[in-house]
Write an enzyme that holds these catalytic residues in place. Structure first.
Site, PDB file in Angstrom:
ATOM      1  N   LYS A 197     -16.326  24.746  -0.431  1.00  0.00           N
ATOM      2  CA  LYS A 197     -17.061  26.002  -0.600  1.00  0.00           C
ATOM      3  C   LYS A 197     -18.133  26.167   0.476  1.00  0.00           C
ATOM      4  CE  LYS A 197     -18.366  25.135  -4.891  1.00  0.00           C
ATOM      5  NZ  LYS A 197     -17.746  23.831  -5.214  1.00  0.00           N
TER       6      LYS A 197
ATOM      7  N   ARG B 120     -21.604  28.755 -12.690  1.00  0.00           N
ATOM      8  CA  ARG B 120     -20.932  27.511 -13.040  1.00  0.00           C
ATOM      9  C   ARG B 120     -20.733  27.374 -14.548  1.00  0.00           C
ATOM     10  NH1 ARG B 120     -22.369  24.264  -8.212  1.00  0.00           N
ATOM     11  NH2 ARG B 120     -21.175  22.340  -8.279  1.00  0.00           N
TER      12      ARG B 120
ATOM     13  N   ARG C 226     -17.636  12.114   2.565  1.00  0.00           N
ATOM     14  CA  ARG C 226     -18.749  12.845   3.191  1.00  0.00           C
ATOM     15  C   ARG C 226     -20.105  12.233   2.832  1.00  0.00           C
ATOM     16  NH1 ARG C 226     -19.314  18.650  -0.066  1.00  0.00           N
ATOM     17  NH2 ARG C 226     -20.587  17.815  -1.739  1.00  0.00           N
TER      18      ARG C 226
ATOM     19  N   ARG D 218     -26.166  12.656   0.336  1.00  0.00           N
ATOM     20  CA  ARG D 218     -26.385  13.087  -1.051  1.00  0.00           C
ATOM     21  C   ARG D 218     -26.127  11.946  -2.019  1.00  0.00           C
ATOM     22  NH1 ARG D 218     -23.455  18.824  -1.955  1.00  0.00           N
ATOM     23  NH2 ARG D 218     -23.414  17.949  -4.058  1.00  0.00           N
TER      24      ARG D 218
ATOM     25  N   ARG E 220     -18.903  14.627 -12.019  1.00  0.00           N
ATOM     26  CA  ARG E 220     -18.997  16.009 -11.516  1.00  0.00           C
ATOM     27  C   ARG E 220     -17.679  16.749 -11.714  1.00  0.00           C
ATOM     28  NH1 ARG E 220     -20.977  14.808  -5.733  1.00  0.00           N
ATOM     29  NH2 ARG E 220     -20.697  17.022  -5.307  1.00  0.00           N
TER      30      ARG E 220
END
Ligand code: ADP
Length: 191
Positions: free
Chosen positions: A14, A89, A128, A134, A146
């Site tokens: 996204k 969400r 990533r 993160r 998640r």
């Protein structure tokens, strides 16, 4: 005005695709994840609250997220349109967004849902972690939470846009350019 909801599980691409859509359609990018992370970096009260949920891979409560998005929207009275990335969400967030836009005589143009296989999502997020820095990307348990939260709380939001005839499914596997071209074609067909 063009108001796009870019939808999909964590790691669907996204953020990457938003950058391109912003440039092509001259839209304002509103990423709730980015806004929360900016608040965390600046150590605001909102950032500290969001961190306690985000670090575990859980959703920040609706009331907090909706209020924050509402004040962000007010910052861009001259916008040609928005890309909502990571919002809505939950179903209450989707309802709140429709109300906020209706107050401006606006609405959502369409929801673009990037479809990516679960095994690929895990691989992308763990991969990533090294560059994103993160806390929620590097740990397999958090990543899996998640994805589970997405399946349980977020995936049903698609239905909200399906009944409005605004849901568009986009194949999210393949090269970045290939996926951008699919998005452009779907948006242009919907305008
Ligand atoms: P990703 O799509 O890769 O999970 P995001 O940056 O969109 O990354 O979101 C990171 C985290 O921020 C989420 O796991 C959640 O804790 C929080 N968050 C972002 N957007 C929302 C939202 N709309 N409602 C609740 N929590 C959110």
């Amino acid at each position: 005005m063009i108001n796009l909801v870019l939808f999909g599980p964590p790691g669907a691409g996204k953020g990457t695709q938003s950058e391109r859509l912003v440039a092509k359609y001259e839209l304002v990018h509103l990423s709730t994840g980015d806004i929360f992370r900016k608040n965390m970096k600046n150590e605001t009260a909102l950032g500290q609250l969001a961190k306690s949920y985000m670090d575990k891979g859980n959703l920040v409560p609706d009331s907090v997220t909706i209020d924050m998005l509402k004040s962000e929207l007010e910052l861009y009275p001259e916008a040609k349109g928005f890309i909502f990335d990571g919002f809505p969400r939950t179903s209450p967030q989707a309802e709140a967004l429709d109300i906020m836009l209706a107050e401006k005589s606006q609405g959502i143009t369409c929801m673009l849902a990037l479809e990516v296989a679960e095994a690929e999502l895990e691989k992308r997020l763990l991969g990533r972690a090294a560059t994103s820095g993160r806390a929620d990307d590097g740990d397999i348990e958090i990543v899996r939470n998640r994805i589970a939260v997405y399946n349980r709380e977020t995936a049903p939001v698609a239905e909200f846009y399906k009944v409005q005839g605004k849901f568009i499914s986009i194949e999210g596997m393949g090269g970045i350019d290939e996926i951008s071209n699919r998005l452009y074609a779907s948006i242009d067909a919907h305008l």
